[in-house]
Design an enzyme around this catalytic site. Structure first.
Site, mmCIF file in Angstrom:
data_model
loop_
_atom_site.group_PDB
_atom_site.id
_atom_site.type_symbol
_atom_site.label_atom_id
_atom_site.label_comp_id
_atom_site.label_asym_id
_atom_site.label_seq_id
_atom_site.Cartn_x
_atom_site.Cartn_y
_atom_site.Cartn_z
ATOM 1 N NE ARG A 151 -3.852 0.463 1.859
ATOM 2 C CZ ARG A 151 -5.078 0.436 2.379
ATOM 3 N NH1 ARG A 151 -5.352 1.097 3.478
ATOM 4 N NH2 ARG A 151 -6.039 -0.254 1.785
ATOM 5 C CG HIS A 166 -8.182 -0.071 -3.032
ATOM 6 N ND1 HIS A 166 -7.338 -1.115 -2.727
ATOM 7 C CD2 HIS A 166 -8.892 0.182 -1.895
ATOM 8 C CE1 HIS A 166 -7.530 -1.477 -1.456
ATOM 9 N NE2 HIS A 166 -8.471 -0.705 -0.940
ATOM 10 C CD GLN A 170 -12.916 -2.218 -1.200
ATOM 11 O OE1 GLN A 170 -12.191 -2.256 -0.216
ATOM 12 N NE2 GLN A 170 -14.170 -2.662 -1.176
ATOM 13 C CG ASP A 200 -13.608 6.030 -1.284
ATOM 14 O OD1 ASP A 200 -13.578 5.898 -0.040
ATOM 15 O OD2 ASP A 200 -12.579 6.010 -1.992
ATOM 16 C CB CYS A 229 -13.898 0.865 -0.379
ATOM 17 S SG CYS A 229 -13.574 2.627 -0.223
ATOM 18 N NE ARG A 234 -10.330 -5.563 -0.111
ATOM 19 C CZ ARG A 234 -9.432 -4.673 0.335
ATOM 20 N NH1 ARG A 234 -9.830 -3.592 0.974
ATOM 21 N NH2 ARG A 234 -8.140 -4.845 0.115
#
Ligand code: CP
Ligand code: NVA
Length: 320
Positions: free
Chosen positions: A108, A135, A138, A233, A279, A308
Site C-alpha cells: 500500500r 485499489h 477492493q 467513498d 469500500c 475483501r
C-alpha cells in the site's frame, strides 16, 4: 478453460483480462464456500507474504494477513517505521532483498510508481494494496459482492458518486471488463484521471459496458436513476492533502460534495432493490449517512468488507 495467473502482478484491474478477473471471482466464491464449511486449506503452506504499508489499513491488512494464514502460509507486516520506499534504501534493493525471503509482496503506497517499481525489480508477484491511482483488490471484492447480491455482472447498472479517486478508477476498470454500465457523478474539479477514463472506455467498447461521467451537480439524479448499485467513498483520500491543506479545504469540499451525499433521498432514485457499496472507512454525515448503512440495502457494506478476505485469498492462491 481455467487461466493461469501464477507469477503475475496485480497492479491495476486494467492489466487483467475479463477471463482472468472472472477466474479470481470463481476462486474466491469457492474459497468462501469452503470457509463457511470450515474446510481448512494448505494451498500456500510454507509460503510467505511480505506486506508493505505506507498508510493505515484495517481491511486490507487483516484480509491479507488472516487470508494468508487460512491458506496455510504466513504474512509479515512492514509498516512505515520499518520500510520507507526510496528513503532508507532504494525501492530496487527492497524488492530484491524481500524476494529472497518471501513468495509474494503486497504493498500500500502513496505513489503508484512505487508499486510499479516494486514489481519491476521483484522476483516474486506484487499485489497493489492501494495506491493514489487505484485499489484493485477492493474492486475485486466489489465485483464478488455485486455478483452475490444480483446474480450477474453483465448489464448491471451502477453509479459511483463522489471524488474521482483511486476507487473511482478501480470501479471504472472493473466495470468495463465485466460489462457493467457505470455512471460516475463527480464534480468537475475532482474528475477522474483522463488516462484511466480512456482505458476504461476502450475496455467497455469490447464488453458492451458503458462508462459515463456526469460533472454537473444537477445531474446526480440522472446518474443514479434506476441503478442496481450505488457506490461512494470518502471525499478526501489518504495522503491526498497535507493535514493543513485538508483543514483549509474542508469547508470547500463539503460545499462541493454535499449534492453527492448518499442518503435516503438518493436511495429513492435507484431501483427499489438497489444495494449500496462503500469500500470503508466511511465518514458518516459526509459521503454517506448512518441511516443508509443501517438500512438492509446499505448493510451490504459489511458483506463487501468480508469479501475483501475471500478475494485476497483467491488472488494470493492464484498468483503465488
Ligand atoms: N477498504 C480498505 O481498503 O480499507 P482499509 O484502508 O482499512 O484497508
Ligand atoms: N479512497 C480511499 C480508499 C480507502 C480504502 C483512500 O485512498 O483513502
Amino acid at each position: 478453460m481455467a487461466v493461469d495467473l501464477k507469477g503475475r502482478n496485480l497492479l491495476s484491474l486494467h492489466d487483467f483480462t475479463t477471463e482472468e478477473i472472472l477466474q479470481v471471482l470463481r476462486t474466491a466464491e469457492e474459497l468462501k464456500m469452503e470457509a463457511k464449511r470450515g474446510q481448512p486449506h494448505s494451498l500456500l503452506a510454507g509460503k510467505q507474504l511480505g506486506m508493505i504499508f505506507q498508510k493505515p489499513s484495517l481491511r486490507t491488512r487483516v484480509a491479507f494477513e488472516a487470508g494468508m494464514s487460512r491458506l496455510g502460509g504466513h504474512a509479515v507486516y512492514l509498516g512505515p517505521e520499518d520500510i520507507q520506499l526510496g528513503k532508507r534504501e532504494t525501492t530496487e534493493d527492497i524488492a530484491l532483498v524481500l524476494s529472497r525471503y518471501v513468495d509474494g509482496i503486497m504493498a500500500r503506497v502513496f505513489k503508484h510508481e512505487d508499486v510499479e517499481d516494486l514489481a519491476r525489480y521483484s522476483k516474486v508477484p506484487v499485489i497493489n494494496g492501494l495506491s493514489e491511482f487505484c485499489h484493485p483488490t477492493q474492486g475485486l471484492a466489489d465485483l464478488l459482492t455485486i455478483y452475490e447480491k444480483k446474480g450477474r455482472l453483465q448489464g448491471i447498472k451502477m453509479a459511483f458518486v463522489g471524488d474521482g479517486n483511486n476507487m473511482a478508477h478501480s470501479l471504472m476498470f472493473a466495470a468495463a471488463k465485466v460489462g457493467i454500465h457505470l455512471n460516475l457523478a463527480i464534480p468537475e474539479t475532482y474528475r477522474p484521471d483522463p488516462k484511466a477514463l480512456e482505458w476504461a472506455k476502450e475496455d467497455a467498447a469490447k464488453t458492451g459496458a458503458t462508462v459515463e461521467v456526469y460533472t454537473d451537480p444537477n445531474d446526480v439524479d440522472k446518474a443514479v436513476e434506476g441503478v442496481d448499485v450505488i457506490y461512494t467513498d470518502v471525499w478526501l483520500s489518504m495522503g491526498q492533502a497535507s493535514k493543513e491543506e485538508a483543514e483549509r479545504e474542508k469547508e470547500e469540499r463539503r460545499k462541493v460534495f454535499l449534492p453527492y451525499q448518499v442518503n435516503m433521498d438518493m436511495l429513492q432514485k435507484a431501483r427499489e432493490d438497489a444495494i449500496v457499496l462503500h469500500c470503508l472507512p466511511a465518514i458518516y454525515g459526509e459521503e454517506i449517512t448512518k441511516e443508509v448503512v443501517e438500512d438492509p440495502r446499505g448493510r451490504v457494506v459489511y458483506d463487501e468488507a468480508e469479501n475483501r478476505m475471500h478475494t485476497a485469498m483467491a488472488v494470493m492462491a492464484l498468483v503465488m
